[in-house]
Write an enzyme that holds these catalytic residues in place. Structure first.
Site, PDB file in Angstrom:
ATOM      1  N   SER A  86       0.957  -1.326   0.002  1.00  0.00           N
ATOM      2  CA  SER A  86       0.027  -0.017  -0.060  1.00  0.00           C
ATOM      3  C   SER A  86       0.800   1.305   0.066  1.00  0.00           C
ATOM      4  O   SER A  86       1.666   1.393   0.913  1.00  0.00           O
ATOM      5  CB  SER A  86      -0.770   0.082   1.195  1.00  0.00           C
ATOM      6  OG  SER A  86      -1.309   1.378   1.337  1.00  0.00           O
ATOM      7  N   HIS A 103      -1.211  -1.383  -4.493  1.00  0.00           N
ATOM      8  CA  HIS A 103      -2.518  -1.233  -3.625  1.00  0.00           C
ATOM      9  C   HIS A 103      -2.605   0.636  -3.406  1.00  0.00           C
ATOM     10  O   HIS A 103      -1.763   0.974  -2.688  1.00  0.00           O
ATOM     11  CB  HIS A 103      -2.504  -1.914  -2.314  1.00  0.00           C
ATOM     12  CG  HIS A 103      -3.840  -1.909  -1.601  1.00  0.00           C
ATOM     13  ND1 HIS A 103      -4.868  -2.385  -2.032  1.00  0.00           N
ATOM     14  CD2 HIS A 103      -4.224  -0.974  -0.647  1.00  0.00           C
ATOM     15  CE1 HIS A 103      -5.774  -2.046  -1.185  1.00  0.00           C
ATOM     16  NE2 HIS A 103      -5.566  -1.325  -0.347  1.00  0.00           N
ATOM     17  N   ASP A 122      -4.738   3.380  -2.062  1.00  0.00           N
ATOM     18  CA  ASP A 122      -5.903   3.863  -1.313  1.00  0.00           C
ATOM     19  C   ASP A 122      -6.195   5.167  -1.261  1.00  0.00           C
ATOM     20  O   ASP A 122      -5.715   6.276  -1.093  1.00  0.00           O
ATOM     21  CB  ASP A 122      -5.410   3.832   0.149  1.00  0.00           C
ATOM     22  CG  ASP A 122      -5.163   2.422   0.702  1.00  0.00           C
ATOM     23  OD1 ASP A 122      -6.177   1.522   0.739  1.00  0.00           O
ATOM     24  OD2 ASP A 122      -3.821   1.946   0.867  1.00  0.00           O
ATOM     25  N   MET A 148      -9.053   8.186  -0.258  1.00  0.00           N
ATOM     26  CA  MET A 148      -9.833   8.740   0.707  1.00  0.00           C
ATOM     27  C   MET A 148     -10.403  10.001   0.619  1.00  0.00           C
ATOM     28  O   MET A 148      -9.725  10.983   0.107  1.00  0.00           O
ATOM     29  CB  MET A 148      -9.171   8.541   1.959  1.00  0.00           C
ATOM     30  CG  MET A 148      -8.308   7.294   2.388  1.00  0.00           C
ATOM     31  SD  MET A 148      -7.331   7.425   3.747  1.00  0.00           S
ATOM     32  CE  MET A 148      -6.585   5.562   3.636  1.00  0.00           C
ATOM     33  N   HIS A 187      -8.315   1.096  -4.139  1.00  0.00           N
ATOM     34  CA  HIS A 187      -9.305   0.759  -3.072  1.00  0.00           C
ATOM     35  C   HIS A 187      -9.871   2.346  -2.886  1.00  0.00           C
ATOM     36  O   HIS A 187      -9.294   3.097  -2.279  1.00  0.00           O
ATOM     37  CB  HIS A 187      -8.334   0.401  -1.849  1.00  0.00           C
ATOM     38  CG  HIS A 187      -9.143  -0.162  -0.685  1.00  0.00           C
ATOM     39  ND1 HIS A 187      -8.597  -0.092   0.750  1.00  0.00           N
ATOM     40  CD2 HIS A 187     -10.612   0.039  -0.490  1.00  0.00           C
ATOM     41  CE1 HIS A 187      -9.553  -0.238   1.435  1.00  0.00           C
ATOM     42  NE2 HIS A 187     -10.848  -0.004   0.861  1.00  0.00           N
ATOM     43  N   MET A 247     -12.008   4.487  -0.955  1.00  0.00           N
ATOM     44  CA  MET A 247     -12.867   4.666   0.366  1.00  0.00           C
ATOM     45  C   MET A 247     -13.503   5.972   0.482  1.00  0.00           C
ATOM     46  O   MET A 247     -13.129   6.954   0.740  1.00  0.00           O
ATOM     47  CB  MET A 247     -11.867   4.614   1.567  1.00  0.00           C
ATOM     48  CG  MET A 247     -11.220   3.429   2.140  1.00  0.00           C
ATOM     49  SD  MET A 247      -9.806   3.204   2.908  1.00  0.00           S
ATOM     50  CE  MET A 247      -8.593   3.355   1.412  1.00  0.00           C
ATOM     51  N   MET A 273     -11.469  -5.945   5.233  1.00  0.00           N
ATOM     52  CA  MET A 273     -10.753  -5.010   5.906  1.00  0.00           C
ATOM     53  C   MET A 273     -10.435  -5.458   7.430  1.00  0.00           C
ATOM     54  O   MET A 273     -11.329  -5.948   7.991  1.00  0.00           O
ATOM     55  CB  MET A 273     -11.632  -3.483   6.103  1.00  0.00           C
ATOM     56  CG  MET A 273     -11.541  -2.819   4.905  1.00  0.00           C
ATOM     57  SD  MET A 273     -10.225  -2.211   4.203  1.00  0.00           S
ATOM     58  CE  MET A 273      -9.490  -1.582   5.555  1.00  0.00           C
ATOM     59  N   PHE A 279      -6.608   4.774   7.793  1.00  0.00           N
ATOM     60  CA  PHE A 279      -5.158   4.930   8.033  1.00  0.00           C
ATOM     61  C   PHE A 279      -4.403   3.826   8.250  1.00  0.00           C
ATOM     62  O   PHE A 279      -4.825   2.644   8.343  1.00  0.00           O
ATOM     63  CB  PHE A 279      -5.271   5.432   9.635  1.00  0.00           C
ATOM     64  CG  PHE A 279      -6.012   6.700   9.847  1.00  0.00           C
ATOM     65  CD1 PHE A 279      -5.627   8.026   9.694  1.00  0.00           C
ATOM     66  CD2 PHE A 279      -7.427   6.665  10.219  1.00  0.00           C
ATOM     67  CE1 PHE A 279      -6.397   9.009   9.951  1.00  0.00           C
ATOM     68  CE2 PHE A 279      -8.167   7.920  10.524  1.00  0.00           C
ATOM     69  CZ  PHE A 279      -7.587   8.967  10.195  1.00  0.00           C
ATOM     70  N   GLY A 280      -3.077   4.122   7.786  1.00  0.00           N
ATOM     71  CA  GLY A 280      -2.068   3.008   7.680  1.00  0.00           C
ATOM     72  C   GLY A 280      -1.714   2.766   9.137  1.00  0.00           C
ATOM     73  O   GLY A 280      -2.039   3.529  10.153  1.00  0.00           O
ATOM     74  N   GLY A 281      -0.871   1.758   9.327  1.00  0.00           N
ATOM     75  CA  GLY A 281      -0.067   1.394  10.684  1.00  0.00           C
ATOM     76  C   GLY A 281      -0.967   0.903  11.875  1.00  0.00           C
ATOM     77  O   GLY A 281      -0.659   1.224  13.097  1.00  0.00           O
ATOM     78  N   ASP A 287      -6.858  -6.638   4.255  1.00  0.00           N
ATOM     79  CA  ASP A 287      -6.177  -5.076   4.083  1.00  0.00           C
ATOM     80  C   ASP A 287      -6.128  -4.718   5.723  1.00  0.00           C
ATOM     81  O   ASP A 287      -7.416  -4.325   6.014  1.00  0.00           O
ATOM     82  CB  ASP A 287      -7.071  -4.354   3.138  1.00  0.00           C
ATOM     83  CG  ASP A 287      -6.610  -3.019   2.964  1.00  0.00           C
ATOM     84  OD1 ASP A 287      -5.343  -2.661   3.493  1.00  0.00           O
ATOM     85  OD2 ASP A 287      -7.063  -1.969   2.338  1.00  0.00           O
ATOM     86  N   GLY A 288      -5.128  -4.380   5.962  1.00  0.00           N
ATOM     87  CA  GLY A 288      -4.862  -3.526   7.432  1.00  0.00           C
ATOM     88  C   GLY A 288      -4.147  -4.363   8.477  1.00  0.00           C
ATOM     89  O   GLY A 288      -4.620  -5.539   8.778  1.00  0.00           O
ATOM     90  N   GLY A 289      -2.976  -4.071   8.783  1.00  0.00           N
ATOM     91  CA  GLY A 289      -2.431  -4.534  10.053  1.00  0.00           C
ATOM     92  C   GLY A 289      -1.620  -5.832   9.650  1.00  0.00           C
ATOM     93  O   GLY A 289      -1.296  -6.652  10.654  1.00  0.00           O
ATOM     94  N   GLY A 291       1.073  -1.994   3.988  1.00  0.00           N
ATOM     95  CA  GLY A 291       1.559  -0.630   3.974  1.00  0.00           C
ATOM     96  C   GLY A 291       2.813  -0.433   4.991  1.00  0.00           C
ATOM     97  O   GLY A 291       4.112  -0.513   4.556  1.00  0.00           O
TER      98      GLY A 291
HETATM   99  C1  DX5 Z   1      -6.472   1.628   5.457  1.00  0.00           C
HETATM  100  C2  DX5 Z   1      -6.076   1.288   4.005  1.00  0.00           C
HETATM  101  C3  DX5 Z   1      -5.100   0.165   4.052  1.00  0.00           C
HETATM  102  C4  DX5 Z   1      -3.625   0.686   4.787  1.00  0.00           C
HETATM  103  C5  DX5 Z   1      -2.787  -0.567   5.014  1.00  0.00           C
HETATM  104  O1  DX5 Z   1      -7.778   2.352   5.419  1.00  0.00           O
HETATM  105  O2  DX5 Z   1      -7.061   0.649   3.185  1.00  0.00           O
HETATM  106  O3  DX5 Z   1      -4.652  -0.065   2.582  1.00  0.00           O
HETATM  107  O4  DX5 Z   1      -2.786   1.418   3.648  1.00  0.00           O
HETATM  108  O5  DX5 Z   1      -1.880  -0.265   5.763  1.00  0.00           O
HETATM  109  P1  DX5 Z   1      -1.331  -1.174   7.025  1.00  0.00           P
HETATM  110  O6  DX5 Z   1      -0.511  -2.308   6.002  1.00  0.00           O
HETATM  111  O7  DX5 Z   1      -0.183   0.009   7.389  1.00  0.00           O
HETATM  112  O8  DX5 Z   1      -2.242  -1.390   7.956  1.00  0.00           O
HETATM  113 ZN    ZN Z   2      -6.416  -0.274   1.297  1.00  0.00          ZN
END
Ligand code: DX5
Ligand code: ZN
Length: 215
Positions: free
Chosen positions: A7, A32, A34, A36, A65, A67, A136, A142-144, A174-176, A196
């Site tokens: 990501s 990927h 994102d 938003m 993706h 959002m 999800m 948010f990432g991280g 997707d996520g974490g 990400g």
């Molecule tokens: C969150 C995004 C993810 C995000 C994942 O809303 O859809 O794609 O970038 O980031 P990590 O891998 O850091 O959780």
């Molecule tokens: Zn995503």
């Protein structure tokens, strides 16, 4: 072996060219991306102009993706910018079937993302129109963030739904996702891993992509 989708949300935007080159030359399968809107999710990321610039630098699959609310207003623009697949959120679409028809008609792969609170059963009557489900495993925006453990159960349920319907739908998580939990996510039935923070915060991002692929 899972497909890996780094990501770019966690990339260094002042060195985006460098980070894109790294992903392009790595074992990653998708970019990927994102998007938003500050309405569907409480954050604003980047838009078509960035995707358009990136498109000139790589031939790899752009897994976009969205959002955003009212994704139908922008589907064509994302296609023009270079998207290969467009993922919309179930929670943002009043007429999901129509949204997916539009995406297919534009020549893109369809994706449907579901939030952590959304049961996978809601996809039962639309599964054959979905090329990829983006499950999800954090709240989008948010990432991280940390992986929500219950997601593993949802992956298994989705896998059996897909198998029972004999559908070809891919499961993307997707996520974490990181090198510590990726093996259990794949064992539960995931086909595509988005990562990400795990990739871009690691000392050697390309090596982390290879590790995720081989776990
Ligand atoms: C969150 C995004 C993810 C995000 C994942 O809303 O859809 O794609 O970038 O980031 P990590 O891998 O850091 O959780
Ligand atoms: Zn995503």
């Amino acid at each position: 072996m899972p497909l890996i989708a780094p990501s770019l949300l966690s990339a260094d935007f002042l060195n985006l060219g460098r980070d894109c080159k790294m992903v392009d030359e790595s074992e990653a399968d998708y970019f990927h991306l994102d998007i938003m809107d500050g309405r569907f999710v409480p954050n604003i990321s980047y838009g078509m102009s960035i995707i358009k610039q990136m498109r000139k630098t790589t031939k790899k699959f752009f897994d976009v993706h969205l959002m955003i609310l009212e994704p139908e207003k922008y589907a064509e623009e994302f296609k023009k910018a270079g998207a290969d697949g467009l993922t919309v959120h179930l929670e943002a679409c009043v007429h999901l079937h129509r949204n997916l028809q539009q995406i297919h008609a534009l020549g893109m792969r369809t994706g449907v993302a579901i939030n952590p609170h959304t049961p996978v059963e809601l996809l039962k009557d639309i599964l054959h129109d979905i090329d990829l489900v983006c499950l999800m495993s954090v709240n989008p925006g948010f990432g991280g963030q940390s992986f929500i453990p219950h997601s593993l159960q949802k992956i298994k349920e989705l896998k059996s739904l897909i198998t029972s319907q004999n559908a070809n739908t891919l499961i993307e998580v997707d996520g974490g996702v990181n090198v510590d939990n990726a093996a259990s996510i794949v064992a539960a039935g995931a086909d595509v891993l988005v990562a990400g923070n795990a990739v871009f915060s690691s000392p050697d991002p390309a090596a982390t992509i290879s590790r995720l692929k081989r776990l």
